[in-house]
Design a protein around this motif. Structure first.
Motif, mmCIF file in Angstrom:
data_model
loop_
_atom_site.group_PDB
_atom_site.id
_atom_site.type_symbol
_atom_site.label_atom_id
_atom_site.label_comp_id
_atom_site.label_asym_id
_atom_site.label_seq_id
_atom_site.Cartn_x
_atom_site.Cartn_y
_atom_site.Cartn_z
ATOM 1 N N VAL A 93 13.407 32.872 -18.161
ATOM 2 C CA VAL A 93 14.328 32.291 -19.130
ATOM 3 C C VAL A 93 13.602 32.201 -20.464
ATOM 4 C CG1 VAL A 93 15.801 30.316 -19.700
ATOM 5 C CG2 VAL A 93 15.447 30.952 -17.307
ATOM 6 N N ASP A 97 15.862 28.973 -24.953
ATOM 7 C CA ASP A 97 17.157 28.733 -24.305
ATOM 8 C C ASP A 97 17.410 27.230 -24.219
ATOM 9 O OD1 ASP A 97 19.192 28.348 -22.194
ATOM 10 O OD2 ASP A 97 18.965 30.490 -21.890
ATOM 11 N N ALA A 99 18.892 25.531 -22.097
ATOM 12 C CA ALA A 99 18.737 25.037 -20.732
ATOM 13 C C ALA A 99 17.304 24.610 -20.436
ATOM 14 C CB ALA A 99 19.175 26.104 -19.731
ATOM 15 N N GLU A 105 16.511 25.204 -16.090
ATOM 16 C CA GLU A 105 16.553 26.444 -16.863
ATOM 17 C C GLU A 105 17.216 27.585 -16.102
ATOM 18 O OE1 GLU A 105 12.238 26.103 -15.286
ATOM 19 O OE2 GLU A 105 13.800 24.781 -16.046
ATOM 20 N N GLN A 107 20.032 27.506 -15.005
ATOM 21 C CA GLN A 107 21.436 27.503 -15.413
ATOM 22 C C GLN A 107 21.615 28.095 -16.816
ATOM 23 O OE1 GLN A 107 23.245 23.636 -14.836
ATOM 24 N NE2 GLN A 107 22.483 23.467 -12.741
ATOM 25 N N GLY A 108 20.542 28.612 -17.386
ATOM 26 C CA GLY A 108 20.606 29.221 -18.707
ATOM 27 C C GLY A 108 20.766 30.726 -18.622
ATOM 28 N N ARG A 109 20.271 31.410 -19.626
ATOM 29 C CA ARG A 109 20.370 32.881 -19.687
ATOM 30 C C ARG A 109 19.271 33.468 -18.797
ATOM 31 N NH1 ARG A 109 20.611 31.292 -25.014
ATOM 32 N NH2 ARG A 109 18.565 32.200 -25.482
#
Length: 343
Positions: A93, A97, A99, A105, A107-109
């Motif tokens: 990640v 980001d 998240a 994290e 749940q982020g990109r």
């Protein structure tokens, strides 16, 4: 350098082992690893087949999981030195980001080594320094590689998202895959009662060896949700781990208790599901999805592996040159547990 790579999307012919890839250079905040072991996941089969939106630069190095030694550090890296033994958290990640500020994290990109990024089945791999964890001398590279993705995924699903309790009864649908074998051990470590549905007696025996209290051979008991109902005193399981998907989710919904929860991290039988919605809401069932886990979960579960409290089941170990054979074993469900490649 040598590496197991995809030259295109497709079947077994898409994977080959080459010896002429350039050695990658670490950038800001990155570390180059001399890989010693990498482990396969079903993710590698899906990447090989491809899907809309997955754009790769071929040749593409496979495998998310790995362990090895620090070979070189990029600018801004001071926590690691050449020769350090490490294992790899495969969830990448970006540092900026949003998240990352939440501690979740994943749940982020999210990008994963071997999926959107070059993987670990190579002599050398580039990894962000924050994704490394020191590997104790008594833990083999193979064991650490086998644990990574499946154990952090199972931990985040069962413990973080599923909030598993010692008093719970857990039903795990499937006995041979990496996440499910990890889930059996995690549930027993918490103190829960564990029921497992397996496709063969061999896989049911593996589940019992890993600590399962009861196993159901679905070849002999195709109506396994009814048997779960009887084993639980006509109450149902508190938690159902169903990573099979379309072929089993209906039965899982029947097997879970009123107010129970179904945990999903995968869909090996297909991504599209038809649900009995009245059964879902009349039983007050929660379906909880998750993928991978934050780095703190990776560190926590790997320390349990290091201590011996959890032990990945390695079904086969092959040299990198036999990567295509390893993929075939994975695809044909020939080997229960993890398949590890040695560099």
């Amino acid at each position: 350098m040598r590496a197991a790579v995809l030259t295109q999307h497709g079947g077994p012919e898409a994977l080959t082992v080459v010896d002429d890839l350039p050695v990658p250079e670490p950038g800001q905040g990155e570390v180059r690893l001399r890989m010693r072991a990498a482990a396969l996941n079903r993710l590698d089969l899906w990447v090989r087949g491809g899907w809309p939106g997955l754009v790769l630069d071929f040749p593409h190095v496979i495998a998310a999981d790995g362990a090895g030694e620090v070979d070189a550090c990029g600018p801004g890296v001071s926590a690691w030195r050449a020769g350090d033994r490490v294992c790899v958290d495969p969830a990448i990640v970006a540092a900026d980001d949003p998240a990352m500020r939440s501690g979740l994290e994943n749940q982020g990109r999210l990008r994963i080594l071997g999926e959107q990024l070059p993987g670990t089945a190579a002599e050398y791999a580039i990894v962000p320094a924050r994704n490394l964890l020191a590997l104790p001398d008594h833990v083999s590279f193979e064991l650490a590689a086998a644990a990574g993705l499946v154990y952090v995924t199972a931990w985040h699903s069962l413990i973080t998202r599923g909030e598993l309790l010692p008093a719970d009864t857990v039903l795990i649908v499937g006995a041979g895959g990496g996440v499910n074998t990890a889930s059996i051990q995690l549930a027993k470590l918490v103190g829960a009662q564990v029921l497992v549905v397996g496709s063969t007696e061999e896989r049911c025996q593996l589940a019992r060896d890993l600590g399962a209290d009861y196993t159901i051979n679905r070849a002999e008991s195709p109506d396994w949700s009814r048997e779960v109902w009887q084993l639980t005193g006509r109450r149902g399981a508190d938690v159902v781990v169903d990573n099979v998907g379309s072929a089993t989710l209906g039965d899982s919904l029947r097997a879970v208790r009123n107010g129970g929860r179904i945990l999903v991290v995968g869909n090996t039988s297909g991504p599209r599901v038809t649900l009995d919605l009245p059964l879902l809401y009349m039983k007050h069932v929660s379906i909880i999805g998750s993928t991978m886990g934050p780095h703190r979960d990776y560190c926590q579960v790997m320390k349990l592996v290091f201590s011996g409290a959890l032990k990945p089941h390695i079904g086969a170990t092959l040299p990198l040159e036999r990567a295509r054979e390893a993929m075939r074993l994975l695809e044909d469900y020939v080997v229960p547990g993890k398949i590890v490649l040695q560099m």
